[in-house]
Design a protein around this motif. Sequence first.
Motif, PDB file in Angstrom:
ATOM      1  N   PHE A 146      33.369   0.696 119.463  1.00 43.16           N
ATOM      2  CA  PHE A 146      33.468   0.524 118.018  1.00 43.16           C
ATOM      3  C   PHE A 146      34.928   0.642 117.583  1.00 43.16           C
ATOM      4  O   PHE A 146      35.774   1.206 118.277  1.00 43.16           O
ATOM      5  N   ASN A 147      35.242   0.109 116.427  1.00 46.30           N
ATOM      6  CA  ASN A 147      36.530   0.269 115.737  1.00 46.30           C
ATOM      7  C   ASN A 147      37.741   0.124 116.653  1.00 46.30           C
ATOM      8  O   ASN A 147      38.509   1.063 116.882  1.00 46.30           O
ATOM      9  N   CYS A 148      37.910  -1.106 117.151  1.00 46.64           N
ATOM     10  CA  CYS A 148      39.064  -1.423 117.987  1.00 46.64           C
ATOM     11  C   CYS A 148      40.357  -1.206 117.200  1.00 46.64           C
ATOM     12  O   CYS A 148      40.455  -1.563 116.034  1.00 46.64           O
ATOM     13  N   ASP A 149      41.334  -0.621 117.853  1.00 47.44           N
ATOM     14  CA  ASP A 149      42.626  -0.344 117.205  1.00 47.44           C
ATOM     15  C   ASP A 149      43.746  -0.975 118.026  1.00 47.44           C
ATOM     16  O   ASP A 149      43.969  -2.172 117.942  1.00 47.44           O
ATOM     17  N   PHE A 150      44.470  -0.188 118.830  1.00 40.23           N
ATOM     18  CA  PHE A 150      45.520  -0.762 119.674  1.00 40.23           C
ATOM     19  C   PHE A 150      44.926  -1.756 120.659  1.00 40.23           C
ATOM     20  O   PHE A 150      43.816  -1.575 121.172  1.00 40.23           O
ATOM     21  N   ALA A 151      45.675  -2.817 120.948  1.00 42.79           N
ATOM     22  CA  ALA A 151      45.282  -3.775 121.980  1.00 42.79           C
ATOM     23  C   ALA A 151      46.511  -4.228 122.753  1.00 42.79           C
ATOM     24  O   ALA A 151      47.632  -4.233 122.228  1.00 42.79           O
ATOM     25  N   ALA A 152      46.291  -4.586 123.993  1.00 47.32           N
ATOM     26  CA  ALA A 152      47.332  -5.179 124.836  1.00 47.32           C
ATOM     27  C   ALA A 152      46.676  -6.226 125.712  1.00 47.32           C
ATOM     28  O   ALA A 152      45.489  -6.118 126.039  1.00 47.32           O
ATOM     29  N   ILE A 153      47.440  -7.254 126.080  1.00 49.21           N
ATOM     30  CA  ILE A 153      46.973  -8.271 127.018  1.00 49.21           C
ATOM     31  C   ILE A 153      47.943  -8.284 128.191  1.00 49.21           C
ATOM     32  O   ILE A 153      49.129  -8.574 128.026  1.00 49.21           O
ATOM     33  N   LEU A 154      47.439  -7.953 129.384  1.00 48.50           N
ATOM     34  CA  LEU A 154      48.248  -7.936 130.595  1.00 48.50           C
ATOM     35  C   LEU A 154      47.927  -9.198 131.394  1.00 48.50           C
ATOM     36  O   LEU A 154      46.802  -9.368 131.877  1.00 48.50           O
ATOM     37  N   PRO A 155      48.885 -10.131 131.539  1.00 45.16           N
ATOM     38  CA  PRO A 155      48.604 -11.404 132.227  1.00 45.16           C
ATOM     39  C   PRO A 155      48.216 -11.181 133.679  1.00 45.16           C
ATOM     40  O   PRO A 155      48.752 -10.306 134.370  1.00 45.16           O
ATOM     41  N   LEU A 156      47.277 -12.024 134.149  1.00 46.07           N
ATOM     42  CA  LEU A 156      46.857 -11.981 135.544  1.00 46.07           C
ATOM     43  C   LEU A 156      47.323 -13.208 136.329  1.00 46.07           C
ATOM     44  O   LEU A 156      47.082 -13.297 137.538  1.00 46.07           O
ATOM     45  N   ASP A 157      47.957 -14.167 135.640  1.00 49.82           N
ATOM     46  CA  ASP A 157      48.473 -15.343 136.332  1.00 49.82           C
ATOM     47  C   ASP A 157      49.765 -15.766 135.640  1.00 49.82           C
ATOM     48  O   ASP A 157      50.027 -15.380 134.494  1.00 49.82           O
ATOM     49  N   PRO A 158      50.605 -16.555 136.315  1.00 47.75           N
ATOM     50  CA  PRO A 158      51.917 -16.909 135.743  1.00 47.75           C
ATOM     51  C   PRO A 158      51.840 -17.651 134.419  1.00 47.75           C
ATOM     52  O   PRO A 158      52.772 -17.559 133.607  1.00 47.75           O
ATOM     53  N   LEU A 159      50.769 -18.387 134.173  1.00 50.91           N
ATOM     54  CA  LEU A 159      50.652 -19.160 132.943  1.00 50.91           C
ATOM     55  C   LEU A 159      49.984 -18.366 131.825  1.00 50.91           C
ATOM     56  O   LEU A 159      49.877 -18.859 130.697  1.00 50.91           O
ATOM     57  N   GLY A 160      49.509 -17.182 132.108  1.00 55.14           N
ATOM     58  CA  GLY A 160      48.868 -16.379 131.076  1.00 55.14           C
ATOM     59  C   GLY A 160      47.521 -16.918 130.638  1.00 55.14           C
ATOM     60  O   GLY A 160      47.074 -16.629 129.523  1.00 55.14           O
ATOM     61  N   LEU A 161      46.859 -17.676 131.497  1.00 57.49           N
ATOM     62  CA  LEU A 161      45.546 -18.216 131.132  1.00 57.49           C
ATOM     63  C   LEU A 161      44.438 -17.188 131.329  1.00 57.49           C
ATOM     64  O   LEU A 161      43.361 -17.311 130.750  1.00 57.49           O
TER      65      LEU A 161
END
Length: 685
Positions: A146-161
């Motif tokens: 519930f109630n998402c606050d901070f977020a981060a996206i850590l790439p798993l491939d060079p193109l960020g797909l």
Amino acid sequence: MSRRLLPLLTTRRAAVTCEYRCGDACFHEAPNTSANPYFGDIVGEVISRRGALRAGAVVALSGGALAATNGLATPGAAARPSAHPPKPAPGTDFTRVTPNLLDEVVVPEGYEQAVVIRWGDPVLPGAPEFDFDDQTATAQERQFGFNCDFAAILPLDPLGLTGLLVTNHEYTSEKYMFRGYDPDNPTEEQVRIAWAAHGLSVVMIARPMHSGRYTPRMSWFNRRITLTTPFRMTGPAAGSDLLKTPADPTGTHVLGTMNNCAGGVTPWGTILSGEENFNQYYANADAVTDPVRRARLARYGVRGGATTRKWERFDPRWDVARHPNEANRFGWVVEIDPHDPHSTPVKHTALGRFKHECANVRVTPDGRVVAYSGDDERFEYIYKFVSDRRMKRGHGRAARRHNMTLLDSGTLYVARLTGDSPAAEIDGSGRLPSDGEFDGTGEWIPLVSGDTSFVDGMTAEEVYVFTREAADKVGATKMDRPEDIEPHPRTGRVYCALTNNTQRGPGGRAMADEANPRHENRHGQVLEFEEERGDALALRFTWRLLLVCGDPASPDTYFAGFPKDQVSPISSPDNVAFDRHGNLWISTDSGEVLGINDGLYVVPLEGRSRGHLKLFLTVPRGAEACGPVIGDKVVTVCVQHPGELDGASADDPASHWPDGGDTPPRPSVVAVWKPGRWGLADIGS
């Protein structure tokens, strides 16, 4: 355009948000009762937002021109007429969104949006599809919290797909989670669902080559961290008698994390998350008889009687009269390794214990790391930690394991800020002093390093566990709710969101000072500071206010000298982030103070456009914009507590976002992008 103030439809956020998120902190006296001097040159109503929102009014932008500046090097430059606005800075070339009160996410013309993941969506194998009327704790442990606050996206491939979306789940609002909810008599299953809805989620996401439409994927990486997940206590206070409980006589292990607010991505690829308003979860402080223990509970806002959620009925660890040390095991910076779902998360005691909004790391030229953190409450402080050890380069497991120890040994400091204007010019009105800006110098005061305390009358263990008390004793500067703090990835300047403080001024805990220049500060400000010689290890810095927030037509607002008839209104800055052009992005909490929905803004920091604040998106009614992740082509934002308005409930919702119809509102992560053919340089953005 004629100048007029925005209509003030309310004077604060919905009361129910205050109740569930921070335990009604704004309705109580600030816990900081210290009489430390205030450094800087110092001079000695609720309208229901729900009704206003349902009126559907759209608030028009207001005007009013002030001075512009050529940039940070010449902050006091003479005024420049606003008749010929500068070309939009790179990364800000969009038509700004009009402030509104709509029950939807509003994005600039030409942009698209899609929900990435909602509360209750499956995260782990075996998770059922979300059923609002048939929730179970077993299901919630495998579903998005519930109630998402901070977020981060850590790439798993060079193109960020593909990437790992890591999200905090700050708090639960049971009144909006369960139909027929009885706050005086919650069921044990409802309580256990809430325990499972706290914490963090790690979810693999993927998107097409030329779109920002992320979708969740089942993956080996996926994980839920909840209030029953084992954690290790690390650092110099681990094993302290102050952390020992009957369930953990070693003082080195604790179950769970809660009220996780902002956070940060470390240079070694892990996630830092700040435990914030932990105090509200603990009951019966009035039954604690030891006067020292009772005073220390009060300094963190732990009060007497039953809690809002009544968890103490189902687990005695939430009763401080029975387990007084349990509260000492929360209020830390947490580190998790999203790349290893079997790893044990840690709580870093060397960074001190307070209502951590975040921790964000900068690497020094010699390889040491510096972590900045704010204590999010009225009249609390800004901190810096400098590690003893040096970072190992590389992305392998061995390097990551070493680097996860960097925050366990070093020196913890607290900030003292001094203004450079005559005392008579800082009168609480927000009027600029004669030098044209609010600015000054600052110093970092050491609190503790390893086993050495620099605070008279306190041991090192006491400084780590009761950090607020230590900061009181050394005379740190009382700030207006320090929230997210981020160092600029290129310049090294540091930016801190100071959300608001309506209790500053006569009768409050402190009068105005140059860093906090307004009495009854409803709208907050953004602080910019630079370490001496640009060295993060330095003990002195210079500072200035980049923004003094509010209605641009109001005389007590300031936008780095940029003409105010060209900027968007903003209230209560909360999270900050940067794009690859070096612009600062700001999400807000309590836009309703201006009678508008919260949103995500961008402001250039250099050149003729410095201070040109533009509204990029707004979130639905009753919601807060949180955790922005800024790419050049894709932006994501967490939409927290949609529909959380006074008078609303699960039985009578005030919002139906994101699914529409008669569905209940669900906190969600949203992606926004501009469609078109993307070059290879854009795909990973």
